[in-house]
Motif scaffolding. Structure first.
Motif, mmCIF file in Angstrom:
data_model
loop_
_atom_site.group_PDB
_atom_site.id
_atom_site.type_symbol
_atom_site.label_atom_id
_atom_site.label_comp_id
_atom_site.label_asym_id
_atom_site.label_seq_id
_atom_site.Cartn_x
_atom_site.Cartn_y
_atom_site.Cartn_z
ATOM 1 N N UNK A 190 84.530 -75.060 -99.844
ATOM 2 C CA UNK A 190 84.182 -75.646 -98.551
ATOM 3 C C UNK A 190 84.403 -74.631 -97.424
ATOM 4 N N UNK A 191 83.598 -74.693 -96.363
ATOM 5 C CA UNK A 191 83.876 -73.835 -95.192
ATOM 6 C C UNK A 191 85.156 -74.312 -94.510
ATOM 7 N N UNK A 192 85.966 -73.368 -94.072
ATOM 8 C CA UNK A 192 87.234 -73.711 -93.434
ATOM 9 C C UNK A 192 87.211 -73.373 -91.949
ATOM 10 N N UNK A 193 87.899 -74.199 -91.190
ATOM 11 C CA UNK A 193 88.129 -73.960 -89.765
ATOM 12 C C UNK A 193 89.618 -73.639 -89.626
ATOM 13 N N UNK A 194 89.937 -72.416 -89.204
ATOM 14 C CA UNK A 194 91.334 -71.975 -89.192
ATOM 15 C C UNK A 194 91.656 -71.241 -87.902
ATOM 16 N N UNK A 195 92.948 -70.954 -87.742
ATOM 17 C CA UNK A 195 93.403 -70.138 -86.624
ATOM 18 C C UNK A 195 93.171 -68.672 -86.919
ATOM 19 N N UNK A 196 93.514 -67.828 -85.935
ATOM 20 C CA UNK A 196 93.227 -66.398 -86.012
ATOM 21 C C UNK A 196 94.089 -65.697 -87.063
ATOM 22 N N UNK A 197 93.713 -64.477 -87.391
ATOM 23 C CA UNK A 197 94.525 -63.665 -88.303
ATOM 24 C C UNK A 197 95.925 -63.504 -87.715
#
Length: 297
Positions: A190-197
């Protein structure tokens, strides 16, 4: 200048009596008189003159008495400040916190602390995991509140765990995985929505995939804040891997749903980090004590 003699003169000027000064200071009248005469000789200025059966201040004595009053008032202020600093009622705390504790724990902690220690200045920086510990190591902050897997700084960082927080996979209610049990291999497609590196949770997800030799998930949307990432998932796009502290209320309201990934149960460590073998100020010690008493808001 003989400050001891100045203090004797200050008490005489305040009380208007050598006898009263002798009683307050538990010093004999002849000893006080001898000290004042010696002090007048040092300054080459008469400070006291007879008046009836007592004494009064000369014109110069009155001016010096005023200056002495200011000087010993400042001395008292310094003593009070030192006492307040020692007890932690005054001072300052420089704090770095990762996004999770900053947004979901610190507001309550700070409110409780400031109610008791209003005069302590708080300087708070919200940042990602690696930068929070970097600021602590660089002595830019006094304490770091960390949410994630503590990095290994055995010789420099002292970590005190407060509690463990579960990490959840979440999707929108209309997603086909909502409230379902799936494999990790299925989940990471699934595509993920995450915070920055630099985000510890993002690094946990990537580490999880490496551990189980699955494909690396596609992070299709990246935000600098937790709220924006969650809102995107609620709106119906992708999945998120996130602290239960962050999304528990959304799940309870039915705005998000958990995905139960078989065999996966991960937690975040919520911890207080300080520099090893370095004494903390009284105000910082008081703040940490308050957190220990109220670990979860």
């Amino acid at each position: 200048m003989n400050l001891h003699a100045l203090r004797l003169f200050h008490v005489i000027a305040t009380t208007g009596s050598v006898t009263r000064a002798s009683e307050l200071l538990t010093i004999s009248q002849p000893a006080i008189t001898a000290q004042i005469k010696k002090f007048e000789k040092e300054l080459s200025i008469p400070l006291l003159k007879p008046q009836g059966r007592g004494i009064t201040l000369t014109e110069a004595g009155a001016e010096i008495a005023l200056l002495a009053k200011r000087l010993f008032a400042v001395e008292q202020q310094i003593e009070q400040y030192a006492h307040h600093y020692r007890t932690g009622t005054h001072g300052s705390i420089r704090l770095a916190a990762t996004y999770l504790p900053s947004h979901f724990l610190l507001p309550t902690w700070l409110a409780k602390f400031k109610q008791q220690f209003e005069q302590v200045d708080m300087m708070i920086t919200t940042t990602n995991s690696s930068d929070a510990l970097k600021q602590l190591l660089n002595v830019d902050v006094d304490i770091a509140i960390y949410g994630g897997i503590p990095e290994n700084y055995p010789d420099t960082i002292q970590t005190e765990e407060l509690f463990q927080d579960e990490l959840w996979f979440v999707v929108a209610p209309g997603h086909r995985f909502a409230n379902q049990h799936v494999s990790l291999e299925e989940m990471v497609k699934e595509p993920f929505v995450m915070r920055e590196e630099g985000s510890s949770t993002r690094e946990r997800l990537l580490s999880l995939c490496r551990t189980y030799s699955t494909s690396t998930p596609s992070i299709s949307l990246q935000f600098n804040g937790l709220y924006e990432a969650i809102m995107a998932v609620i709106a119906g796009y992708g999945a998120n891997f996130v602290s239960s502290l962050v999304v528990r209320e959304y799940v309870e309201r039915g705005e998000l749903c958990r995905v139960y990934v078989d065999g996966i149960h991960l937690t975040n460590t919520i911890a207080i980090c300080t520099r090893k073998n370095e004494p903390l100020s009284a105000s910082t010690t008081n703040f940490i004590a308050m957190i220990r008493q109220n670990p979860v808001s």
